[in-house]
Enzyme design. Structure first.
Site, PDB file in Angstrom:
ATOM      1  N   ASP A  91       0.832  -1.203   0.000  1.00 41.01           N
ATOM      2  CA  ASP A  91       0.000   0.000   0.000  1.00 41.01           C
ATOM      3  C   ASP A  91       0.865   1.250   0.000  1.00 41.01           C
ATOM      4  O   ASP A  91       1.866   1.323   0.721  1.00 41.01           O
ATOM      5  CB  ASP A  91      -0.882   0.041   1.249  1.00 41.01           C
ATOM      6  N   LYS A 120      -0.302  -0.349  -4.373  1.00 38.79           N
ATOM      7  CA  LYS A 120      -1.754  -0.141  -4.373  1.00 38.79           C
ATOM      8  C   LYS A 120      -2.078   1.291  -3.976  1.00 38.79           C
ATOM      9  O   LYS A 120      -1.549   1.796  -2.982  1.00 38.79           O
ATOM     10  CB  LYS A 120      -2.455  -1.123  -3.434  1.00 38.79           C
ATOM     11  N   GLU A 189     -13.717  -2.767  -2.422  1.00 40.98           N
ATOM     12  CA  GLU A 189     -14.046  -2.946  -1.005  1.00 40.98           C
ATOM     13  C   GLU A 189     -15.451  -2.439  -0.707  1.00 40.98           C
ATOM     14  O   GLU A 189     -15.811  -1.314  -1.064  1.00 40.98           O
ATOM     15  CB  GLU A 189     -13.036  -2.219  -0.113  1.00 40.98           C
TER      16      GLU A 189
END
Length: 271
Positions: A91, A120, A189
């Site tokens: 991330d 990400k 998500e």
């Protein structure tokens, strides 16, 4: 312990795409250190996500926002040290890529040098230029859409996204734009299962779901949630895989098997 053939061969981005084409599910879990990295490899986990979720499950913060780039670099190095065959995604933390594509490139380089195979980023259409900038410089990007934890205050909490026709259309347009810009993986998500199904069929790149129903090309959970060792509130989409298992290794293997067999997530874990 159930072993998976993916652990005997290095996972790569072309292999992930081939799994999508073959309709074979991708198993992903978060990971933050060398010990668990080795264990997840042994269990056949395809992708290790060095998530900024470490801020909550390791550091005790109430969001991912305080996590620094230096922390992400350190934990990526740790995960890489224990890794043998899984693909590692790191991330990019809050504030490390939003300013400009050049800023994103400088910071992504640090994560790649630490051992990540892909970075990400969370964002919407504005992220297209950054994704394209990184793609043309051979840095692989996973785009994170739907609920974006780094935007938790802007959206008013951890709640379902894409549940109106207008939101669903916007999310679909954004996913297509980011794929066109060069994103090679897209994570959804907390979006409705039906929407995730449509998006997975629309996109050529693999999709990963977390709280997005069973139809994505793969699934991810925060490891501490699925092992039932995180003391915070657990979302609807989490399942306790330690339940009935004799060891952590067996629980992780059970998760991999459930994802691969498409028995997780079920309707009770979906929106």
């Amino acid at each position: 312990m159930v072993m998976n053939a993916t652990q005997t061969k290095k996972m790569t981005l072309p292999r992930l795409k081939s799994l999508k084409i073959a309709q074979e599910k991708i198993a992903m879990l978060t990971c933050y250190d060398a010990c668990f990295s080795s264990l997840l490899n042994q269990a056949g986990v395809d992708v290790l996500l060095v998530g900024d979720s470490l801020g909550m499950v390791l550091s005790g913060f109430n969001s991912t926002l305080p996590v620094t780039l230096q922390q992400m670099v350190y934990h990526t190095q740790c995960v890489a040290a224990g890794n043998s065959n899984a693909l590692i995604i790191a991330d990019m933390p809050f504030g490390s890529y939003q300013e400009s594509p050049e800023q994103a490139y400088r910071n992504a380089c640090q994560l790649m040098a630490a051992g990540a195979h892909m970075v990400k980023l969370e964002g919407d259409n504005w992220m297209s230029k950054t994704v394209e900038f990184l793609h043309h410089r051979d840095i692989a990007v996973c785009a994170h859409l739907g609920l974006k934890p780094q935007s938790v205050h802007a959206v008013g909490g951890y709640k379902l996204q894409g549940n109106t026709a207008e939101e669903a259309q916007k999310l679909s347009q954004t996913a297509h734009a980011l794929e066109q810009a060069g994103a090679q993986l897209i994570l959804f998500e907390m979006i409705p299962s039906a929407l995730a199904h449509n998006l997975t069929q629309m996109l050529k790149v693999p999709t990963i779901g977390i709280g997005a129903g069973p139809h994505c090309d793969g699934q991810v959970l925060v490891m501490h949630d699925m092992l039932n060792i995180y003391s915070g509130k657990k979302p609807k989409f989490v399942k306790n895989f330690m339940d009935g298992q004799p060891s952590i290794a067996a629980a992780i293997a059970s998760y991999v098997q459930a994802v691969k067999n498409n028995t997780f997530p079920t309707q009770e874990h979906s929106f």
